[in-house]
Structures are given as C-alpha cells and as structure tokens.
Design a protein around this motif. Structure first.
Motif, PDB file in Angstrom:
ATOM      1  N   GLU A 122       0.855  -1.157   0.029  1.00 46.29           N
ATOM      2  CA  GLU A 122      -0.037   0.005   0.064  1.00 46.29           C
ATOM      3  C   GLU A 122       0.798   1.316  -0.214  1.00 46.29           C
ATOM      4  O   GLU A 122       0.497   2.336  -0.034  1.00 46.29           O
ATOM      5  CB  GLU A 122      -0.934  -0.009   1.283  1.00 46.29           C
ATOM      6  CG  GLU A 122      -2.110  -0.881   1.191  1.00 46.29           C
ATOM      7  CD  GLU A 122      -2.970  -0.951   0.146  1.00 46.29           C
ATOM      8  OE1 GLU A 122      -3.153   0.449  -0.194  1.00 46.29           O
ATOM      9  OE2 GLU A 122      -3.466  -1.885  -0.559  1.00 46.29           O
ATOM     10  N   GLN A 182       3.073   2.789  -2.309  1.00 44.02           N
ATOM     11  CA  GLN A 182       3.162   3.319  -3.419  1.00 44.02           C
ATOM     12  C   GLN A 182       1.711   4.113  -3.593  1.00 44.02           C
ATOM     13  O   GLN A 182       1.677   5.012  -4.003  1.00 44.02           O
ATOM     14  CB  GLN A 182       3.544   2.507  -4.558  1.00 44.02           C
ATOM     15  CG  GLN A 182       3.264   3.325  -5.699  1.00 44.02           C
ATOM     16  CD  GLN A 182       4.586   4.169  -5.940  1.00 44.02           C
ATOM     17  OE1 GLN A 182       5.889   4.034  -5.375  1.00 44.02           O
ATOM     18  NE2 GLN A 182       4.510   5.497  -6.159  1.00 44.02           N
ATOM     19  N   ASN A 183       0.686   3.209  -3.220  1.00 43.59           N
ATOM     20  CA  ASN A 183      -0.665   3.794  -3.441  1.00 43.59           C
ATOM     21  C   ASN A 183      -0.728   5.149  -2.352  1.00 43.59           C
ATOM     22  O   ASN A 183      -1.398   6.208  -3.020  1.00 43.59           O
ATOM     23  CB  ASN A 183      -1.881   3.063  -2.980  1.00 43.59           C
ATOM     24  CG  ASN A 183      -2.074   1.927  -3.793  1.00 43.59           C
ATOM     25  OD1 ASN A 183      -1.670   1.893  -4.890  1.00 43.59           O
ATOM     26  ND2 ASN A 183      -2.335   0.537  -3.214  1.00 43.59           N
ATOM     27  N   ASP A 219       1.363   8.057  -4.288  1.00 46.56           N
ATOM     28  CA  ASP A 219       0.452   8.320  -5.417  1.00 46.56           C
ATOM     29  C   ASP A 219      -0.597   9.397  -5.149  1.00 46.56           C
ATOM     30  O   ASP A 219      -0.882  10.593  -5.544  1.00 46.56           O
ATOM     31  CB  ASP A 219      -0.078   7.258  -6.306  1.00 46.56           C
ATOM     32  CG  ASP A 219       0.834   6.400  -6.775  1.00 46.56           C
ATOM     33  OD1 ASP A 219       2.190   6.819  -7.243  1.00 46.56           O
ATOM     34  OD2 ASP A 219       0.645   5.289  -7.422  1.00 46.56           O
ATOM     35  N   PHE A 220      -1.395   8.872  -3.865  1.00 48.19           N
ATOM     36  CA  PHE A 220      -2.155   9.923  -3.388  1.00 48.19           C
ATOM     37  C   PHE A 220      -1.645  11.106  -2.956  1.00 48.19           C
ATOM     38  O   PHE A 220      -2.545  12.281  -3.288  1.00 48.19           O
ATOM     39  CB  PHE A 220      -3.111   9.251  -2.417  1.00 48.19           C
ATOM     40  CG  PHE A 220      -3.970  10.011  -1.514  1.00 48.19           C
ATOM     41  CD1 PHE A 220      -5.254  10.215  -2.097  1.00 48.19           C
ATOM     42  CD2 PHE A 220      -3.701  10.714  -0.190  1.00 48.19           C
ATOM     43  CE1 PHE A 220      -6.086  11.204  -1.395  1.00 48.19           C
ATOM     44  CE2 PHE A 220      -4.555  11.504   0.355  1.00 48.19           C
ATOM     45  CZ  PHE A 220      -5.849  11.680  -0.136  1.00 48.19           C
ATOM     46  N   LYS A 280      -6.120   6.263   3.678  1.00 49.23           N
ATOM     47  CA  LYS A 280      -4.615   5.569   2.991  1.00 49.23           C
ATOM     48  C   LYS A 280      -3.704   5.152   4.111  1.00 49.23           C
ATOM     49  O   LYS A 280      -3.013   4.135   3.765  1.00 49.23           O
ATOM     50  CB  LYS A 280      -4.091   6.482   1.962  1.00 49.23           C
ATOM     51  CG  LYS A 280      -4.921   7.172   0.908  1.00 49.23           C
ATOM     52  CD  LYS A 280      -5.316   6.022  -0.049  1.00 49.23           C
ATOM     53  CE  LYS A 280      -5.999   6.527  -1.161  1.00 49.23           C
ATOM     54  NZ  LYS A 280      -6.479   5.476  -2.098  1.00 49.23           N
TER      55      LYS A 280
END
Length: 360
Positions: free
Chosen positions: A62, A64-65, A68-69, A354
């Motif tokens: 999670e 990289q997510n 990115d966010f 996130k």
C-alpha cells in the motif's frame, strides 16, 4: 549463639534469593522491550535512525498507493515516525529535506508550548488577564469587557472578540461576547507572543529559540506577514516537535514542555468546542466546531483517524498528527489538496484511509 544466628540468617537468605523463583511469569524482564524506548535524533545534526515498513509488518504493497495519493493532492513532503524512528520520508514537487515550508496554523501549537514553558518558569500565569502583561487598550472593547480576557481565553479561542477579520490591531479587535462564552478561531492568539515577550523581558524569537528550537534541534524561523507571524521550517523540524509532544514534553532526559500543562493542552479546554484543547485539535470527541462557523457538528473530527489522535492543523493542509496509541507522529506539508482551507478539510479523512491501509 553463633549457631543460632546462622540458623536464622540462612533460611532468610534462601528465602530472599529464591523466594520469587516460583513466580517468574510475574517478574519484569531484565531488558526493556526495544519498542517501549523512544528514539530521539541528535540535536546538533540531522542524523536520524530509521526502521522499515517490513520490520513493522505493515502492508508494504500500500506504500506506493499512499505516495501516489499524496503527489496527486499537491503534497510537498510526508513523514511517518514510529516511536521516534523514521519509517516513511518522501518528498514531491521539487521539495527536499532541506526545503523550508510554512506551518500556517499548525504553528499555533508552538505558541502553546512556549506559553506553558514561560508559565513553568514563573514568568506568567495563563489565568491572568492579558492586560496585566501588555497593558489596557489592546482591543477596542470597553475596559470592563477587555478585563475579562485571560491568557487562557487566547489559548482556547474563547476571547469573545470578532473573528470576521484576522487583523489584530486594537480597532480590529471588537467585542462580540464575554470572554469564555463564544468559541471562534482567530489570529488574536498572537497576543500571547507579546505576553511572553513582555513577561520574560526578552523577544519572542529569542525566548522561543532558547527554550524550544535549540533544545530539540529544530531549524526554521518566524516570518511576520501583515498581521500574522508564521513559522517556516523543514519537514524534519516539524517532526521533531511532534516527537517532543509524543514523548510527553520530554527530549531524552530533559522536560522541555511541562507535562501537566501539556496534558491540559491536548484535552478539551472549554465547554463549547469539545474537539479543541490549547490550540490542538482533538479527535475522538462527540462533536466539533470549525473555523469561521458557529455551528456544532456531530461526530468525530476525523472519523478514519484513531480516537486518541491530536493534531496541529494549518491552512492549506499542513498536518501534524500525534497518535500515542500507535506510537506514531505523521507530518504532511504542501499546497492545499483541493480548495483552500483554514485547518480541517476532507483531505484529512481521505489521507487517513490511505494511512490505515498501510499500517493496519
């Protein structure tokens, strides 16, 4: 006689030496669990130990997510500390670890800390009238109305002064209600910096630097702009301050912020806005107020965040989160994620979704 004494002493010795051997499960381990020991970075340089997402058994997929966010939402920097050690440190949009950025209203918490330090040193009392330190006529209220306003009212945003304009010249500080009867997010808290300077016989910058900044190895500076005074620093300096708060005001063996005052600061400070301490925002309460409104909203400030989280929140999504139960300090600096805001925004809850995906 000697034989009799020996008969008494020997069993006592055996009892003292072996008496607890049958209760090993109740004894404390000889070596303290490393996770209970808070790590503090060096003061005189930026050497800072780290631990990894995998070491903490977080969900690395999670990460990289999350990055990115953050990048999609105009972030410039992001940090997560676990028990003082860096787990995540990421920079975006030409920002790096040496770049200074403004704290905006998250920096109110610095004024809170210094006020507590000055009180502990005997220079002031938060229950005293503001006018006891900076004289009368600092507002356009009557002498009687002005005399109701204490330093604590400035800490809690309950001065009763008009919040429609953030200017703090006397003509702008008009009376709306008796102090303590109305909560309103307002720049008048800056008068506390004048109180501290007058009470200590120093300047605000000098007292701040010697009592806080230099004590924990922060960089940065106060930048006066129009009627405000905004703190600028790199991301690690905001993280240092967050770590100081997480450690109950201590830096290693030195108590920087008095612990009793700190406990007051991170708990509900008045009866109007449950989610507000001494310029710290508090999660996990049943209701909250927002800047520039007089409405009470039901529910938690940031539903996705842990209940015990408290936060310094600044304009355009400057974030300083402290979460004792998770041993976390989290920093976000940057431009507004979407629309400009004074402190809280929908970005807080989205960001915590996130973060939870990463750490849970």
């Amino acid at each position: 006689m000697k034989t009799a004494i020996n008969l008494i002493i020997c069993p006592l010795f055996v009892l003292l030496f072996f008496g607890c051997s049958g209760n090993d499960t109740d004894t404390e381990p000889e070596n303290e669990d490393i996770e209970t020991t808070i790590y503090f970075p060096l003061i005189d340089n930026d050497t800072w130990e780290s631990t990894s997402v995998t070491d903490l058994d977080w969900n690395e997929a999670e990460l990289q997510n999350l990055y990115d966010f953050l990048e999609e939402n105009n972030s410039k920097s992001f940090m997560i500390l676990y028990n003082g050690k860096i787990v995540v440190e990421k920079y975006f949009n030409d920002h790096d670890e040496d770049t200074n950025w403004y704290w905006a209203s998250a920096g109110k918490t610095l004024t809170t800390a210094i006020t507590g330090i000055a009180q502990e040193e005997g220079y002031l009392n938060i229950n005293d009238k503001v006018s006891d330190y900076i004289g009368t006529g600092w507002t356009s209220a009557t002498t009687e109305q002005e005399a109701l306003i204490t330093n604590k009212h400035l800490l809690t945003m309950t001065s009763g002064l008009d919040d429609s304009d953030d200017d703090i010249a006397p003509e702008d500080l008009t009376y709306l209600a008796d102090a303590g009867t109305r909560w309103a997010y307002h720049g008048v808290f800056l008068k506390l910096q004048d109180v501290v300077a007058t009470a200590t016989g120093s300047t605000w910058n000098s007292y701040f630097n010697s009592k806080l900044k230099d004590e924990i190895g922060m960089n940065g500076f106060w930048f006066p702009f129009e009627s405000t005074n905004v703190y600028w620093s790199n991301t690690r300096s905001m993280a240092r301050f967050g770590l100081l708060m997480y450690a109950n005001g201590k830096w290693e063996d030195s108590q920087i912020i008095p612990e009793g005052f700190l406990n007051e600061a991170i708990n509900t400070s008045q009866t109007i806005n449950e989610a507000y301490g001494y310029m710290w925002w508090l999660n996990g309460k049943e209701s909250y107020h927002l800047p520039q409104t007089q409405f009470e909203f039901n529910g938690e400030l940031i539903p996705n965040a842990p209940n015990d989280m408290y936060a310094g929140l600044g304009k355009n999504d400057q974030k300083l989160y402290v979460i004792p139960s998770k041993k976390l300090v989290i920093i976000r600096m940057g431009d507004a994620a979407s629309e400009e805001n004074f402190a809280l925004s929908t970005f807080d809850n989205d960001l915590w979704e996130k973060i939870n995906n990463l750490i849970d």
